[in-house]
Each structure stands twice: as structure tokens, then as C-alpha cells.
Design a protein around this motif. Structure first.
Motif, short mmCIF file in Angstrom:
data_model
loop_
_atom_site.label_atom_id
_atom_site.label_comp_id
_atom_site.label_asym_id
_atom_site.label_seq_id
_atom_site.Cartn_x
_atom_site.Cartn_y
_atom_site.Cartn_z
N ARG A 95 0.85 -1.19 0.00
CA ARG A 95 0.00 0.00 0.00
C ARG A 95 0.89 1.25 0.00
O ARG A 95 1.83 1.34 0.77
N ARG A 96 0.57 2.20 -0.86
CA ARG A 96 1.31 3.46 -0.90
C ARG A 96 0.69 4.45 0.06
O ARG A 96 -0.50 4.41 0.33
N ALA A 97 1.54 5.37 0.53
CA ALA A 97 1.06 6.45 1.38
C ALA A 97 1.63 7.76 0.86
O ALA A 97 2.78 7.82 0.42
N PRO A 98 0.83 8.83 0.90
CA PRO A 98 1.37 10.14 0.52
C PRO A 98 2.48 10.52 1.49
O PRO A 98 2.42 10.21 2.67
N LEU A 99 3.50 11.19 0.97
CA LEU A 99 4.64 11.53 1.82
C LEU A 99 4.91 13.03 1.78
O LEU A 99 4.75 13.72 2.77
N GLY A 100 5.36 13.56 0.66
CA GLY A 100 5.57 15.01 0.53
C GLY A 100 6.71 15.57 1.35
O GLY A 100 6.56 16.62 1.97
N VAL A 101 7.85 14.87 1.39
CA VAL A 101 9.00 15.37 2.13
C VAL A 101 10.20 15.52 1.18
O VAL A 101 10.30 14.82 0.18
N GLN A 137 20.97 15.30 -6.02
CA GLN A 137 19.88 16.10 -6.58
C GLN A 137 18.77 16.19 -5.54
O GLN A 137 18.36 15.18 -4.97
N ARG A 138 18.29 17.41 -5.28
CA ARG A 138 17.14 17.58 -4.38
C ARG A 138 15.87 17.19 -5.13
O ARG A 138 15.66 17.62 -6.27
N VAL A 139 15.05 16.37 -4.49
CA VAL A 139 13.78 15.94 -5.07
C VAL A 139 12.72 15.98 -3.98
O VAL A 139 13.02 16.21 -2.80
N LEU A 140 11.49 15.74 -4.36
CA LEU A 140 10.39 15.63 -3.42
C LEU A 140 9.94 14.17 -3.43
O LEU A 140 9.59 13.64 -4.49
N ALA A 141 9.96 13.52 -2.28
CA ALA A 141 9.43 12.16 -2.16
C ALA A 141 7.92 12.29 -1.99
O ALA A 141 7.44 12.71 -0.94
N ALA A 142 7.18 11.97 -3.05
CA ALA A 142 5.74 12.22 -3.07
C ALA A 142 4.93 11.11 -2.42
O ALA A 142 3.96 11.39 -1.72
N GLU A 143 5.30 9.85 -2.66
CA GLU A 143 4.59 8.69 -2.12
C GLU A 143 5.62 7.65 -1.74
O GLU A 143 6.71 7.59 -2.32
N ILE A 144 5.25 6.79 -0.77
CA ILE A 144 6.17 5.75 -0.34
C ILE A 144 5.40 4.49 0.03
O ILE A 144 4.22 4.56 0.41
N ARG A 150 5.09 1.00 9.03
CA ARG A 150 4.42 1.67 10.16
C ARG A 150 3.90 3.03 9.74
O ARG A 150 2.77 3.40 10.05
N TYR A 151 4.73 3.80 9.01
CA TYR A 151 4.28 5.10 8.53
C TYR A 151 3.06 4.94 7.62
O TYR A 151 2.07 5.67 7.75
N CYS A 152 3.11 3.98 6.69
CA CYS A 152 2.00 3.76 5.76
C CYS A 152 0.72 3.37 6.52
O CYS A 152 -0.37 3.84 6.19
N ASP A 153 0.87 2.52 7.53
CA ASP A 153 -0.29 2.12 8.33
C ASP A 153 -0.88 3.31 9.08
O ASP A 153 -2.10 3.49 9.12
N LEU A 154 -0.02 4.12 9.68
CA LEU A 154 -0.50 5.31 10.40
C LEU A 154 -1.20 6.27 9.45
O LEU A 154 -2.24 6.85 9.78
N GLN A 155 -0.64 6.42 8.27
CA GLN A 155 -1.24 7.32 7.27
C GLN A 155 -2.62 6.79 6.86
O GLN A 155 -3.57 7.56 6.74
N ALA A 156 -2.73 5.49 6.67
CA ALA A 156 -4.01 4.89 6.28
C ALA A 156 -5.06 5.06 7.37
O ALA A 156 -6.25 5.18 7.08
N GLN A 157 -4.63 5.07 8.62
CA GLN A 157 -5.55 5.23 9.74
C GLN A 157 -5.84 6.70 10.04
O GLN A 157 -6.60 7.02 10.94
N GLY A 158 -5.18 7.60 9.30
CA GLY A 158 -5.37 9.03 9.54
C GLY A 158 -4.68 9.52 10.79
O GLY A 158 -5.00 10.57 11.31
N ARG A 159 -3.70 8.75 11.29
CA ARG A 159 -3.02 9.11 12.53
C ARG A 159 -1.60 9.60 12.31
O ARG A 159 -0.89 9.87 13.25
N ALA A 160 -1.17 9.70 11.06
CA ALA A 160 0.21 10.12 10.80
C ALA A 160 0.35 11.64 10.85
O ALA A 160 1.45 12.15 10.83
N GLY A 161 -0.76 12.36 10.92
CA GLY A 161 -0.67 13.81 10.96
C GLY A 161 -0.43 14.38 9.58
O GLY A 161 -0.32 13.68 8.59
N ARG A 162 -0.32 15.67 9.53
CA ARG A 162 -0.04 16.35 8.27
C ARG A 162 1.23 17.16 8.42
O ARG A 162 1.39 17.89 9.38
#
Length: 124
Positions: free
Chosen positions: A14-20, A31-38, A101-113
């Protein structure tokens, strides 16, 4: 005819939005990039004019919003004008668990923004 839902069902993880912000080593340059999903299987990075070829191996550094630093080798699966999809190669079990763990938290809406660092917003 293939649909987007068929494509999603083929994914192992399962992918999770990341944006870091992340750093991608290209030869001797970073090279600086944006990690959009993980996911535990890989990451989607966005950046201007990434000179990546399918099958190319790269080094990636990023920090998950859960305060876990990730340094990994990845293989380029796809690359286009908007960025690249990378598959992790030889990811350690601790790193894989941290990503899951991050993906699971994101799916549960508990990873924050988290807002991306303003220095990196131009790479999206």
C-alpha cells in the motif's frame, strides 16, 4: 482494457502520501527531489529534469515524518517528465518496518499532516 483499479490491485504494498524533501545521488552529485509517495516496496520522487534511465541504481536519502532517517539503494522502474518511480533494493528489515508503520499510520489518519520544506516546493 486496464483500469486504474486493476493497476492498484497488482501492487504488493500500500502506498502512502509523503511530501518530504529527499536527496537522490546521481553519480557524484546529489539532486534535491520531493518524495511524493512511499511504500515498503519503493518511492515516487518528483523533480525537474531527472536524468534517470530504467534499471539505473541510485542512492536515496530522506526522513520520514515519524523521525526515521532512511538511506537506501533503489532501482529506477519508470521515469518521466514529472519524476520517477523507484523500487527499493536490499532494504533492511528495520527500514521496511519503519516505512510500513508510517503507511499504516497514514491509512488510519493518525500520521498527521506535514508541510513540505519551502526550499523544496519548487521541485514538485
Amino acid at each position: 482494457m486496464r483500469t486504474a483499479s486493476m493497476h492498484l490491485e497488482r501492487r504488493r504494498h500500500r502506498r502512502a502520501p509523503l511530501g518530504v524533501p529527499a536527496l537522490l545521488e546521481l553519480g557524484r552529485l546529489w539532486q534535491r527531489v520531493l518524495a511524493a509517495e512511499i511504500s515498503p516496496g519503493g518511492v515516487r520522487v518528483c523533480g525537474p529534469r531527472l536524468p534517470l534511465a530504467q534499471g539505473q541504481l541510485v542512492e536515496l536519502y530522506l526522513e520520514l515524518p515519524t523521525c526515521v532517517a532512511l538511506e537506501a539503494r533503489a532501482e529506477v522502474l519508470r521515469s518521466d517528465s514529472s519524476g520517477a518511480s523507484l523500487r527499493f533494493v536490499g532494504l533492511g528489515p528495520e527500514q521496511r518496518v519503519a516505512i510500513r508503520r508510517y503507511c499504516d499510520l497514514q491509512a488510519q489518519g493518525r500520521a498527521g499532516r506535514w508541510a513540505p520544506d519551502p526550499l523544496y516546493t519548487s521541485v514538485a
